[in-house]
Design an enzyme around this catalytic site. Structure first.
Site, PDB file in Angstrom:
ATOM      1  N   SER A 148      -0.049  -1.034  -0.470  1.00  0.00           N
ATOM      2  CA  SER A 148      -1.067  -1.935  -0.984  1.00  0.00           C
ATOM      3  C   SER A 148      -0.408  -3.121  -1.705  1.00  0.00           C
ATOM      4  O   SER A 148       0.254  -3.924  -1.060  1.00  0.00           O
ATOM      5  CB  SER A 148      -2.043  -1.162  -1.877  1.00  0.00           C
ATOM      6  OG  SER A 148      -3.203  -1.911  -2.143  1.00  0.00           O
ATOM      7  N   HIS A 184      -5.352  -1.931   3.738  1.00  0.00           N
ATOM      8  CA  HIS A 184      -6.633  -1.200   3.722  1.00  0.00           C
ATOM      9  C   HIS A 184      -7.634  -1.856   4.681  1.00  0.00           C
ATOM     10  O   HIS A 184      -8.811  -2.031   4.367  1.00  0.00           O
ATOM     11  CB  HIS A 184      -7.195  -1.135   2.302  1.00  0.00           C
ATOM     12  CG  HIS A 184      -6.223  -0.645   1.284  1.00  0.00           C
ATOM     13  ND1 HIS A 184      -5.564   0.554   1.416  1.00  0.00           N
ATOM     14  CD2 HIS A 184      -5.782  -1.202   0.120  1.00  0.00           C
ATOM     15  CE1 HIS A 184      -4.761   0.731   0.373  1.00  0.00           C
ATOM     16  NE2 HIS A 184      -4.874  -0.328  -0.417  1.00  0.00           N
TER      17      HIS A 184
END
Length: 259
Positions: A148, A184
């Site tokens: 991330s 994501h």
């Protein structure tokens, strides 16, 4: 992968250990068999990419993006113990926990950067000169990796909720890799359309994206492979075509699992 998705490798790289980045939307999961956090296949792949063998791999955990939360560092240390890795945290709050941060970073096989606020990560790293240290580590052959925010940081930028619940672009990341990065991609419904808008209007360059459980392997600045720890997930290259964005799906190679 096609040549159109890659740039030339860094000419300063060591021939023995080329600069390597594994940028992911995965790598660990809650509630392993014996620990609250368990390393999944992407973390193990980062270690494999380092070529460490004949001893316990050295992994540095960097939790800047979550404020060096001690409870999570402890969970990562337990996950590393179970995996057979020697893990040390690099803390920058309230002050660096090494007298010589650069020496500590350069002796690692793998740097694993936790997710959280990529905007805060970049600001704190720059205050401490860690951006330059990470570049030297990358050129020396230390594998840079993370999830991330710990993925976006290596690129030109991407999309982030660092500034609040509404996703916004970040365009001043470290730029080791000359692309945007979308993380994501399948689990946060706002990220794909925003990536498309940002590429279409030129805010982000060609952007490489990952579903949860997928990672992208770079040698130098060349994208050489997509890999996955979860079946059925994908990676994507988003390019600008006129005033619109075009998306190409890349099928990842499934990694041997630890599940």
């Amino acid at each position: 992968m096609t040549a159109s998705t890659a740039a030339h490798a860094d000419p300063t790289a060591s021939a023995a250990r080329p600069p390597t980045i594994l940028a992911t939307s995965g790598g660990h999961r809650a509630w392993g068999a014996r620990t609250m956090v368990e390393f999944d296949a992407l973390v193990h792949h980062a270690v494999d990419l380092s070529g460490a063998h004949g001893r316990r791999p050295r992994v540095m955990y960097v939790g800047t993006a979550i404020g060096d939360a001690e409870h999570f560092a402890a969970r990562m240390a337990e996950a590393a113990r179970v995996a057979g890795f020697d893990l040390v945290p690099l803390n920058l709050f309230p002050r660096p926990n090494f007298d010589d941060v650069e020496a500590a970073v350069l002796e690692q096989d793998v740097i694993w950067v936790m997710g959280g606020s990529v905007a805060n990560l970049l600001a704190v790293w720059r205050v401490h000169g860690l951006d330059d240290i990470m570049r030297r580590a990358w050129r020396s052959g230390v594998v840079l990796s993370g999830v991330s925010a710990g993925s976006i940081c290596w690129f030109e930028g991407g999309t982030t909720d660092s500034f609040g619940p509404e996703l916004r672009p970040v365009t001043d990341a470290l730029g080791f890799l000359p692309y945007g990065n979308g993380v994501h991609y399948d689990s946060d419904p706002g990220r794909r359309p925003l990536i498309h808008d940002l590429v279409a209007n030129g805010t982000l360059p060609t952007t490489h994206c990952t579903d949860d459980g997928v990672g992208l392997v770079y040698r130098g600045t060349d994208l050489v492979e997509a890999v996955a720890e979860v079946p059925g997930k994908g990676a994507y290259v988003v390019t600008r075509e006129g005033d619109a964005a075009a998306e190409e799906r890349l099928e990842p190679r499934r990694l041997p699992g630890v599940r």
